[in-house]
Design an enzyme around this catalytic site. Sequence first.
Site, PDB file in Angstrom:
ATOM      1  N   SER A  10      66.266  60.995  -8.421  1.00 53.08           N
ATOM      2  CA  SER A  10      66.483  59.328  -8.135  1.00 53.08           C
ATOM      3  C   SER A  10      65.726  58.573  -8.148  1.00 53.08           C
ATOM      4  CB  SER A  10      66.153  59.146  -5.883  1.00 53.08           C
ATOM      5  OG  SER A  10      66.192  58.118  -5.906  1.00 53.08           O
ATOM      6  N   HIS A  11      65.101  57.573  -7.762  1.00 49.69           N
ATOM      7  CA  HIS A  11      64.473  56.266  -8.095  1.00 49.69           C
ATOM      8  C   HIS A  11      62.746  57.133  -8.784  1.00 49.69           C
ATOM      9  CE1 HIS A  11      62.843  58.257  -4.348  1.00 49.69           C
ATOM     10  NE2 HIS A  11      61.726  57.554  -5.188  1.00 49.69           N
ATOM     11  N   ASP A  14      69.233  52.482  -8.054  1.00 47.23           N
ATOM     12  CA  ASP A  14      68.314  52.975  -7.920  1.00 47.23           C
ATOM     13  C   ASP A  14      68.682  53.820  -9.640  1.00 47.23           C
ATOM     14  OD1 ASP A  14      69.979  54.401  -7.084  1.00 47.23           O
ATOM     15  OD2 ASP A  14      68.468  56.102  -5.220  1.00 47.23           O
ATOM     16  N   ASP A  62      72.752  55.160  -6.150  1.00 50.31           N
ATOM     17  CA  ASP A  62      73.206  55.402  -4.143  1.00 50.31           C
ATOM     18  C   ASP A  62      71.985  54.379  -3.275  1.00 50.31           C
ATOM     19  OD1 ASP A  62      71.027  56.863  -3.688  1.00 50.31           O
ATOM     20  OD2 ASP A  62      70.450  58.725  -3.170  1.00 50.31           O
ATOM     21  N   ARG A  63      71.273  53.622  -3.742  1.00 56.84           N
ATOM     22  CA  ARG A  63      70.203  52.761  -3.176  1.00 56.84           C
ATOM     23  C   ARG A  63      70.833  50.951  -3.561  1.00 56.84           C
ATOM     24  NH1 ARG A  63      65.113  53.278  -2.030  1.00 56.84           N
ATOM     25  NH2 ARG A  63      65.538  54.632  -3.951  1.00 56.84           N
ATOM     26  N   LYS A 120      74.781  58.347   0.623  1.00 55.48           N
ATOM     27  CA  LYS A 120      74.850  56.451   0.367  1.00 55.48           C
ATOM     28  C   LYS A 120      75.414  55.947  -0.899  1.00 55.48           C
ATOM     29  CE  LYS A 120      70.275  57.302   0.316  1.00 55.48           C
ATOM     30  NZ  LYS A 120      70.407  59.088   0.320  1.00 55.48           N
TER      31      LYS A 120
END
Length: 539
Positions: A121-122, A292, A296-297, A365
């Site tokens: 992810s991030h 990200d 998803d963000r 997301k």
Amino acid sequence: METNPIPVLTIQTTPFDDQRPGTNGLRKKTTVFESRKNYLQNYIQSVLSSIDLRDRQGCTMVVGSDGRYFSRAAIEVIVQMSAANGIGRLVIGHNGILSTPAVSCIIRKIKAIGGIILTASHNPGGPAGDFGVKFNVANGGPSPDTVMERIYQVSRTLEEFAICPDLRIDLSRLGRQDFDLENKFKPFRVEIVDSVEIYLNMLRGIFDFGAIKSLLTGPEQLKIRIDAMNGVMGPYVRRILCDELGAPANSAVNCVPLEDFGGQHPNPNPSFAVSLMESMKGGEFGFGAAFDADGDRCMIIGGHPWLRSQHAHQHSSGQGGQGNEGGYVRNPRRLEVFREPDGLGQVLFLWRESFGTGSDHIREKDGLWSVLVWLSIMAVRKQGVEEIVRDHWAKLGRNYYCRFDYEGVDPRAAFYLMRDLEAMITDKAFTSQKFAVGNNVYSVEKTDNFEYIDPVDGSVSRNQGLRIIFTDSSRIVFRLSGSGAGVGATIRIYAESYERDPERHSRETQVVLGPLIAIALKISSIHERTGRRGPTVIT
């Protein structure tokens, strides 16, 4: 020319004791996956073995990555082990690239049994960064607790894994590649698909692309700035926002997926999306967004007051294009409110404090979906982000919010802090407490360790956060994060306060939430117990 079948080998191994997946799969430092012998193989075998053999044999799975370092090597291992474990078909993104929303979309579209996403992810990438393996189930969403526990239990007793080490695929060649194996599980097929096309087709059915294109190309063109942060979203931004919807090519920056994300944290918040924040200060752009690593963000930034005066009267719905009730999203429905942990259950619209939004079009997301929602609303209302948000606050009130992250905390210290804090706040005497900070007095109304029962599949997600809810609807939440990379623990403190009075909607967030943060720091003694002077990141 006839080729010999590819041999299937069974390799002896020993289990690892640290392969319990967290909120978003198994995340560790990249060096753990890369240098510890059979570490990746053990975990992939645990994932595959968690699927009943009757369901696994001949089934279809999806594989994608956010492009971070070690992804290509890991995809090769996943292909070799999937073949050896009876998977019949793998669908993989071109060059291994697939965003998390795209994986969810494809799983649902082709009715796959699930999908493996290589992402942290991030978290930062590169040889010194982080790596992760996430397993999404047949509904397209992240594994529920029951599946993650099953994977972990397999990993604890694993003695061998199956693999076809001689099997090689070309991730750069679109199309089908078939293989003959030396076992009963044959044939084995790999399909390399366009990373964007299936996901794009889904979005075409959701949004009025004509209305958005008019917004971005018309005589009163909205200038946008989109930062893909050198993660997976670069190809999606270029193809969908620029090629399909007409935004100028220079609207999108950092669109080449890099193994180390250009040395930056691919984290879409003001602390890390610095170049976007600076670009938006100049007043040239009316809308900005950053993604990200896995898409998803997304952080949305409002720019100059675009078309404020001449179009302030056009607020009614239905002006955004043909076929749309409300003008921006096709087939809107009545909203019901649920509180959920990560992932999606019976939800039409999801929003998360860490810049995550989504809907029921997938079970994840979806950052680009969020961008298109905002652009659609702007196309109808002829207003900028700030005007829309302030109008919303005037009607429904404003929720002030902030989050303190304490990263890399000693895991034992974090465990005992959370244990003692839960014992304190769930004691009956605590619910009669009042806290005075300056001119503010907060009376406790309710406390709990939040757990959630999914209304779709009945699964239970426990330990989702220690909540202190006050009589004025303010709240403090303490959460031990499950999305770190295994080097220390991450403790998160959330503070939220609701304000109905429009006259008080322009106050500084730290002024409003300062008293709540002071209460949180005092009752948790987090600085004393962790040796920290302050949080690692404030959002």
